[in-house]
Design an enzyme around this catalytic site. Structure first.
Site, PDB file in Angstrom:
ATOM      1  N   ASP A 198       4.646 -21.063 -27.628  1.00 59.42           N
ATOM      2  CA  ASP A 198       3.990 -20.256 -28.500  1.00 59.42           C
ATOM      3  C   ASP A 198       4.040 -18.828 -28.471  1.00 59.42           C
ATOM      4  O   ASP A 198       3.534 -18.044 -29.141  1.00 59.42           O
ATOM      5  CB  ASP A 198       2.529 -20.535 -28.907  1.00 59.42           C
ATOM      6  N   ARG A 225       5.441 -24.525 -17.861  1.00 55.35           N
ATOM      7  CA  ARG A 225       3.989 -24.983 -17.889  1.00 55.35           C
ATOM      8  C   ARG A 225       4.240 -26.605 -18.161  1.00 55.35           C
ATOM      9  O   ARG A 225       3.691 -27.398 -17.451  1.00 55.35           O
ATOM     10  CB  ARG A 225       3.150 -24.471 -18.922  1.00 55.35           C
ATOM     11  N   CYS A 250      -2.350 -17.507 -28.760  1.00 52.85           N
ATOM     12  CA  CYS A 250      -3.130 -18.228 -27.645  1.00 52.85           C
ATOM     13  C   CYS A 250      -4.705 -18.086 -27.797  1.00 52.85           C
ATOM     14  O   CYS A 250      -5.221 -18.916 -27.338  1.00 52.85           O
ATOM     15  CB  CYS A 250      -2.875 -17.199 -26.383  1.00 52.85           C
ATOM     16  N   ASN A 273      -4.439 -23.585 -25.626  1.00 54.29           N
ATOM     17  CA  ASN A 273      -4.021 -24.378 -24.439  1.00 54.29           C
ATOM     18  C   ASN A 273      -4.946 -25.497 -24.188  1.00 54.29           C
ATOM     19  O   ASN A 273      -4.805 -26.206 -23.094  1.00 54.29           O
ATOM     20  CB  ASN A 273      -4.109 -23.507 -23.179  1.00 54.29           C
ATOM     21  N   ALA A 308      -2.973 -10.628 -19.738  1.00 56.28           N
ATOM     22  CA  ALA A 308      -3.194 -12.101 -19.321  1.00 56.28           C
ATOM     23  C   ALA A 308      -2.124 -12.733 -19.853  1.00 56.28           C
ATOM     24  O   ALA A 308      -1.772 -13.833 -19.354  1.00 56.28           O
ATOM     25  CB  ALA A 308      -4.407 -12.727 -19.525  1.00 56.28           C
ATOM     26  N   ARG A 364      -6.454 -23.077 -13.781  1.00 59.97           N
ATOM     27  CA  ARG A 364      -7.064 -23.335 -14.937  1.00 59.97           C
ATOM     28  C   ARG A 364      -7.503 -24.903 -15.307  1.00 59.97           C
ATOM     29  O   ARG A 364      -7.988 -25.460 -16.254  1.00 59.97           O
ATOM     30  CB  ARG A 364      -5.766 -23.050 -16.092  1.00 59.97           C
ATOM     31  N   ASN A 374       1.313 -15.841 -14.446  1.00 54.90           N
ATOM     32  CA  ASN A 374       2.628 -15.667 -15.263  1.00 54.90           C
ATOM     33  C   ASN A 374       2.858 -14.097 -14.790  1.00 54.90           C
ATOM     34  O   ASN A 374       1.979 -13.271 -14.408  1.00 54.90           O
ATOM     35  CB  ASN A 374       2.186 -15.770 -16.795  1.00 54.90           C
ATOM     36  N   HIS A 399       5.297 -20.214 -22.437  1.00 50.95           N
ATOM     37  CA  HIS A 399       4.615 -21.256 -23.248  1.00 50.95           C
ATOM     38  C   HIS A 399       5.707 -21.046 -24.649  1.00 50.95           C
ATOM     39  O   HIS A 399       5.949 -19.821 -24.963  1.00 50.95           O
ATOM     40  CB  HIS A 399       3.364 -20.970 -23.711  1.00 50.95           C
TER      41      HIS A 399
END
Length: 273
Positions: A171, A140, A265, A72, A259, A91, A23, A169
């Site tokens: 959120d 995503r 998150c 996530n 990050a 991931r 990202n 995302h």
């Protein structure tokens, strides 16, 4: 303004680092985190949250630096969970560990297609004032996710198209608050999505923020018992939250921001209230 007791899932940052770029926040941050500071910031967030909720811990895993971002892991409703299907190869290794944790802790794991990307409570957020699930897509999670979630869970969804890669995302740019309030960054969404938000949430319940606050990840917040935990916020935004009956709690998370993650998150609600 109170809510029922909550349980929040967190994962210690024992192996957290910037080891890849998936990202825009990660650009230029390779191996640029302060491990001691990251642990202190994570610990401070955990302690603050523990004053208002139970905290459950998922074990950290070597070579999975982003597993610390438990939001996530999946989408939880009651004792059911839909586990994430990560878009980023980096991931995807988290998936088996998340499955093991939820299985060991008595959750029913609902089926989800292998070929549809969905990144859990990073892109699916229950409204706090109506029976509605806000669902983000565009970076995503796949466009097919809102309709599929509606079918799987039997609840109304509102599909929101994300258009700014910094807010990859849902959120990161939208946070449902108790009493039907909504904290959000309008510019993160396309025109149709903004209109949908405005049609579903009355003006007096919408707390729209500008770009400076959005870039502090003010919308990546955790709402517990009338307190809103977030990385940072302007005085004006803190006043707006206060006027709506919330107490903003600033808990700096600079290392995790590198990050692309903030307070939300780093947490996953296992009990929605």
């Amino acid at each position: 303004m109170t809510s029922a007791p909550q349980t929040i899932l967190m994962c210690p940052p024992d192996h957290f680092e910037i080891a890849y770029v998936i990202n825009p926040w990660m650009e230029g941050q390779f191996a640029n985190t302060d491990d001691r500071l990251a642990h202190r910031q994570w610990h401070d967030l955990r302690i603050a949250i523990a004053e208002h909720a139970q905290v459950a811990l998922e074990p950290p895993e070597r070579d999975l630096p982003d597993i610390v971002f438990t939001a996530n892991a999946g989408l939880v409703r009651g004792r059911q969970v839909i586990l994430s299907r990560f878009r980023s190869l980096e991931r995807q290794g988290e998936e088996k560990h998340n499955r093991a944790w939820f299985s060991a802790n008595g959750f029913e794991i609902l089926d989800w297609p292998q070929d549809i990307f969905f990144e859990g409570a990073g892109d699916a957020l229950f409204d706090r004032g109506q029976t509605l699930l806000w669902v983000g897509h565009g970076f995503r999670s796949d466009k097919a996710v809102p309709a599929l979630l509606e079918k799987r869970l039997g609840c109304k969804t509102a599909a929101l198209n994300l258009i700014d890669p910094r807010f990859y995302h849902l959120d990161t740019c939208l946070c449902p608050l108790a009493g039907g309030y909504l904290l959000y960054f309008p510019a993160a969404f396309d025109e149709t999505s903004r209109a949908l938000i405005e049609s579903l949430v009355p003006p007096d319940k919408r707390i729209a923020v500008g770009e400076p606050d959005a870039l502090k990840f003010c919308c990546n917040a955790v709402d517990l018992d009338g307190h809103v935990f977030l990385n940072d916020a302007s005085e004006a935004l803190q006043n707006s939250l206060g006027a709506a009956g919330f107490t903003p709690v600033i808990t700096p998370l600079s290392e995790f921001m590198k990050a692309g993650g903030g307070a939300k998150c780093l947490t996953l609600k296992l009990v929605e209230a």
